[in-house]
Design a protein around this motif. Structure first.
Motif, PDB file in Angstrom:
ATOM      1  N   ILE A  71       0.849  -1.192   0.000  1.00 17.23           N
ATOM      2  CA  ILE A  71       0.000   0.000   0.000  1.00 17.23           C
ATOM      3  C   ILE A  71       0.880   1.236   0.000  1.00 17.23           C
ATOM      4  CG2 ILE A  71      -1.890  -1.166   1.187  1.00 17.23           C
ATOM      5  CD1 ILE A  71      -1.027   0.179   3.756  1.00 17.23           C
ATOM      6  N   ASN A  72       0.292   2.363  -0.425  1.00 15.53           N
ATOM      7  CA  ASN A  72       1.026   3.640  -0.468  1.00 15.53           C
ATOM      8  C   ASN A  72       0.982   4.299   0.905  1.00 15.53           C
ATOM      9  OD1 ASN A  72       1.608   3.368  -3.216  1.00 15.53           O
ATOM     10  ND2 ASN A  72      -0.373   4.254  -3.787  1.00 15.53           N
ATOM     11  N   ALA A  73       1.802   3.815   1.802  1.00 17.14           N
ATOM     12  CA  ALA A  73       1.882   4.387   3.146  1.00 17.14           C
ATOM     13  C   ALA A  73       3.322   4.291   3.622  1.00 17.14           C
ATOM     14  CB  ALA A  73       0.964   3.642   4.109  1.00 17.14           C
ATOM     15  N   VAL A  74       3.718   5.271   4.429  1.00 19.79           N
ATOM     16  CA  VAL A  74       5.098   5.295   4.920  1.00 19.79           C
ATOM     17  C   VAL A  74       5.332   4.165   5.900  1.00 19.79           C
ATOM     18  CG1 VAL A  74       6.829   6.640   6.145  1.00 19.79           C
ATOM     19  CG2 VAL A  74       5.235   7.782   4.573  1.00 19.79           C
ATOM     20  N   ASN A  75       4.477   4.074   6.864  1.00 21.26           N
ATOM     21  CA  ASN A  75       4.602   3.029   7.878  1.00 21.26           C
ATOM     22  C   ASN A  75       3.320   2.205   7.904  1.00 21.26           C
ATOM     23  OD1 ASN A  75       7.204   3.824   8.922  1.00 21.26           O
ATOM     24  ND2 ASN A  75       6.158   5.585   9.861  1.00 21.26           N
ATOM     25  N   GLU A 122      -1.393 -23.581  -4.681  1.00 17.88           N
ATOM     26  CA  GLU A 122      -1.508 -22.158  -4.330  1.00 17.88           C
ATOM     27  C   GLU A 122      -2.942 -21.870  -3.881  1.00 17.88           C
ATOM     28  OE1 GLU A 122       0.241 -19.052  -6.829  1.00 17.88           O
ATOM     29  OE2 GLU A 122       1.038 -20.638  -8.127  1.00 17.88           O
ATOM     30  N   TYR A 123      -3.050 -21.048  -2.836  1.00 17.72           N
ATOM     31  CA  TYR A 123      -4.376 -20.627  -2.359  1.00 17.72           C
ATOM     32  C   TYR A 123      -4.155 -19.353  -1.541  1.00 17.72           C
ATOM     33  CZ  TYR A 123      -9.298 -21.835  -1.626  1.00 17.72           C
ATOM     34  OH  TYR A 123     -10.690 -21.879  -1.671  1.00 17.72           O
ATOM     35  N   HIS A 124      -4.178 -18.178  -2.210  1.00 14.27           N
ATOM     36  CA  HIS A 124      -3.826 -16.960  -1.496  1.00 14.27           C
ATOM     37  C   HIS A 124      -4.440 -15.725  -2.161  1.00 14.27           C
ATOM     38  CE1 HIS A 124      -0.977 -16.053  -4.722  1.00 14.27           C
ATOM     39  NE2 HIS A 124      -0.445 -17.258  -4.574  1.00 14.27           N
ATOM     40  N   VAL A 125      -4.387 -14.614  -1.419  1.00 16.58           N
ATOM     41  CA  VAL A 125      -4.794 -13.305  -1.935  1.00 16.58           C
ATOM     42  C   VAL A 125      -3.632 -12.334  -1.765  1.00 16.58           C
ATOM     43  CG1 VAL A 125      -7.279 -13.524  -1.585  1.00 16.58           C
ATOM     44  CG2 VAL A 125      -5.824 -12.703   0.292  1.00 16.58           C
ATOM     45  N   SER A 126      -3.636 -11.291  -2.593  1.00 15.85           N
ATOM     46  CA  SER A 126      -2.647 -10.220  -2.491  1.00 15.85           C
ATOM     47  C   SER A 126      -3.368  -8.886  -2.618  1.00 15.85           C
ATOM     48  CB  SER A 126      -1.591 -10.343  -3.607  1.00 15.85           C
ATOM     49  OG  SER A 126      -0.872 -11.545  -3.503  1.00 15.85           O
ATOM     50  N   TYR A 127      -2.748  -7.855  -2.051  1.00 20.54           N
ATOM     51  CA  TYR A 127      -3.305  -6.513  -2.211  1.00 20.54           C
ATOM     52  C   TYR A 127      -2.226  -5.595  -2.772  1.00 20.54           C
ATOM     53  CZ  TYR A 127      -5.638  -2.096  -1.535  1.00 20.54           C
ATOM     54  OH  TYR A 127      -6.218  -0.873  -1.767  1.00 20.54           O
ATOM     55  N   LEU A 128      -2.567  -4.843  -3.841  1.00 16.68           N
ATOM     56  CA  LEU A 128      -1.675  -3.862  -4.445  1.00 16.68           C
ATOM     57  C   LEU A 128      -2.422  -2.538  -4.572  1.00 16.68           C
ATOM     58  CD1 LEU A 128      -0.049  -5.989  -7.315  1.00 16.68           C
ATOM     59  CD2 LEU A 128       0.864  -5.521  -5.031  1.00 16.68           C
ATOM     60  N   SER A 129      -1.779  -1.477  -4.154  1.00 11.27           N
ATOM     61  CA  SER A 129      -2.413  -0.161  -4.231  1.00 11.27           C
ATOM     62  C   SER A 129      -2.790   0.170  -5.669  1.00 11.27           C
ATOM     63  CB  SER A 129      -1.447   0.903  -3.699  1.00 11.27           C
ATOM     64  OG  SER A 129      -1.242   0.734  -2.316  1.00 11.27           O
ATOM     65  N   MET A 131      -4.931  -1.332  -7.433  1.00 11.53           N
ATOM     66  CA  MET A 131      -5.483  -2.500  -8.118  1.00 11.53           C
ATOM     67  C   MET A 131      -6.494  -3.247  -7.259  1.00 11.53           C
ATOM     68  SD  MET A 131      -2.081  -3.968 -10.043  1.00 11.53           S
ATOM     69  CE  MET A 131      -3.077  -5.117 -11.004  1.00 11.53           C
ATOM     70  N   GLY A 132      -6.290  -3.264  -5.956  1.00 11.27           N
ATOM     71  CA  GLY A 132      -7.217  -3.941  -5.070  1.00 11.27           C
ATOM     72  C   GLY A 132      -6.752  -5.344  -4.709  1.00 11.27           C
ATOM     73  N   GLY A 159      -7.095 -20.731 -11.142  1.00 12.70           N
ATOM     74  CA  GLY A 159      -8.197 -19.773 -11.119  1.00 12.70           C
ATOM     75  C   GLY A 159      -7.722 -18.451 -10.535  1.00 12.70           C
ATOM     76  N   ARG A 160      -8.105 -17.343 -11.171  1.00 12.75           N
ATOM     77  CA  ARG A 160      -7.715 -16.018 -10.691  1.00 12.75           C
ATOM     78  C   ARG A 160      -8.930 -15.087 -10.682  1.00 12.75           C
ATOM     79  NH1 ARG A 160      -2.140 -16.139 -10.779  1.00 12.75           N
ATOM     80  NH2 ARG A 160      -1.185 -17.516 -12.336  1.00 12.75           N
ATOM     81  N   SER A 161      -8.893 -14.120  -9.771  1.00 12.64           N
ATOM     82  CA  SER A 161      -9.970 -13.139  -9.698  1.00 12.64           C
ATOM     83  C   SER A 161      -9.449 -11.890  -8.989  1.00 12.64           C
ATOM     84  CB  SER A 161     -11.168 -13.710  -8.931  1.00 12.64           C
ATOM     85  OG  SER A 161     -12.223 -12.767  -8.880  1.00 12.64           O
ATOM     86  N   SER A 162     -10.052 -10.756  -9.279  1.00 19.88           N
ATOM     87  CA  SER A 162      -9.639  -9.507  -8.633  1.00 19.88           C
ATOM     88  C   SER A 162     -10.872  -8.702  -8.247  1.00 19.88           C
ATOM     89  CB  SER A 162      -8.735  -8.689  -9.559  1.00 19.88           C
ATOM     90  OG  SER A 162      -9.407  -8.344 -10.752  1.00 19.88           O
ATOM     91  N   VAL A 163     -10.730  -7.944  -7.158  1.00 17.43           N
ATOM     92  CA  VAL A 163     -11.798  -7.080  -6.668  1.00 17.43           C
ATOM     93  C   VAL A 163     -11.189  -5.721  -6.356  1.00 17.43           C
ATOM     94  CG1 VAL A 163     -13.484  -6.688  -4.828  1.00 17.43           C
ATOM     95  CG2 VAL A 163     -13.112  -9.001  -5.703  1.00 17.43           C
ATOM     96  N   ALA A 164     -11.693  -4.661  -6.985  1.00 17.67           N
ATOM     97  CA  ALA A 164     -11.187  -3.310  -6.764  1.00 17.67           C
ATOM     98  C   ALA A 164     -11.802  -2.747  -5.494  1.00 17.67           C
ATOM     99  CB  ALA A 164     -11.505  -2.419  -7.964  1.00 17.67           C
ATOM    100  N   SER A 165     -11.085  -2.842  -4.397  1.00 19.81           N
ATOM    101  CA  SER A 165     -11.583  -2.319  -3.121  1.00 19.81           C
ATOM    102  C   SER A 165     -10.406  -1.914  -2.252  1.00 19.81           C
ATOM    103  CB  SER A 165     -12.441  -3.369  -2.410  1.00 19.81           C
ATOM    104  OG  SER A 165     -11.672  -4.519  -2.105  1.00 19.81           O
TER     105      SER A 165
END
Length: 272
Positions: A71-75, A122-129, A131-132, A159-165
């Motif tokens: 995420i776009n954060a300093v700390n 594989e069975y996981h989620v990722s978060y990118l600023s 993109m969600g 299988g892949r999926s994305s959610v913008a949140s």
């Protein structure tokens, strides 16, 4: 009084210079509910000649459900994310439910059932600023026949999926993960699996199948008609089987009385 004012001034200067920082709070914890949020068409693989069993194993090199968190954060502190139920239990139960809905006969007969081996890689989620949340689910799968012979070689489905949140949107993370799982299930070639569970129309379609006497091969369901004649007409007919392979047993001498005696002394076919 001067001493107190001096202390307050010193603390104010330290804070303004960033020398005294507020201790960051502990990482947030989330629990993602794993659900089968879409079901397949029902009863499309009914009346198979063979049943099938499922064996699921967890082969993930990374057991954590959260893969990347940027995420776009300093700390910031990477949150702790778990699931309910656990991945292994959920996949085992939900895949059974998914296949039963399609009409597969699970655990029909231990002697003739095929085996679907599924490895969770594989069975996981990722978060990118910007993109969600993004989910990824991967399986390695293969199918064995009742004799533990590989009939469907190792195949990878993804299988892949994305959610913008937002980064704190637990519902968005759960949806991305659950949608990825459904996408992986849809990527499995269920038609090909069903192909192995149907008995061939003729023995030529099962060249690699071994007859064990359990009635699960096309050969054992093939009608064999014998037409016996003799010269001269009406003579008794004798025959026996002499075999050089352990799959076919030798027989004693068998015979059919001529038609003028009007009866059969021994069965026409011996199953040894």
């Amino acid at each position: 009084m001067k001493r107190i004012l001096f202390c307050l001034l010193s603390i104010s200067m330290l804070v303004s210079c960033g020398l005294l920082k507020k201790s960051p709070a502990g990482p947030q914890s989330y629990t993602l509910p794993l659900v089968l949020n879409e079901m397949p068409a029902s009863d499309i693989y009914i009346d198979m000649d063979y049943g099938i069993r499922i064996n699921v194993t967890d082969k993930r090199t990374q057991p954590s459900v959260l893969n990347k968190y940027e995420i776009n954060a300093v700390n910031y502190l990477k949150p702790q994310i778990g699931t309910y139920p656990d991945v292994m239990s959920f996949v085992s139960e939900s895949m059974r439910q998914y296949m039963e809905t399609m009409g597969f006969d699970l655990n029909a007969d231990i002697n003739t059932d095929y085996m679907l081996q599924v490895e969770i890689t594989e069975y996981h989620v990722s978060y990118l600023s910007g993109m969600g949340w993004m989910g990824t689910v991967c399986f390695d799968m293969q199918v064995y026949d009742e004799n533990q012979k590989l009939v469907y070689p190792r195949t990878t489905v993804t299988g892949r999926s994305s959610v913008a949140s937002g980064s704190g949107d637990v519902a968005g993370a759960a949806k991305a993960l659950n949608d990825s799982y459904i996408s992986a299930l849809k990527s499995i070639d269920w038609d090909r699996i069903a192909y192995f569970l149907r008995r061939a129309d003729s023995p030529s379609g099962e060249k690699n199948k071994q007859v064990t006497g359990s009635g699960d091969t096309a050969l054992e369901h093939t009608d064999i008609r014998w037409y016996v004649d003799s010269a001269p007409k009406g003579a008794d007919v004798f025959w026996r089987v002499v075999s050089s392979t352990p799959d076919v047993k030798n027989t004693n001498q068998l015979y059919i009385l001529g038609p003028h005696r009007m009866r059969v002394r021994r069965p026409l076919i011996s199953r040894g």
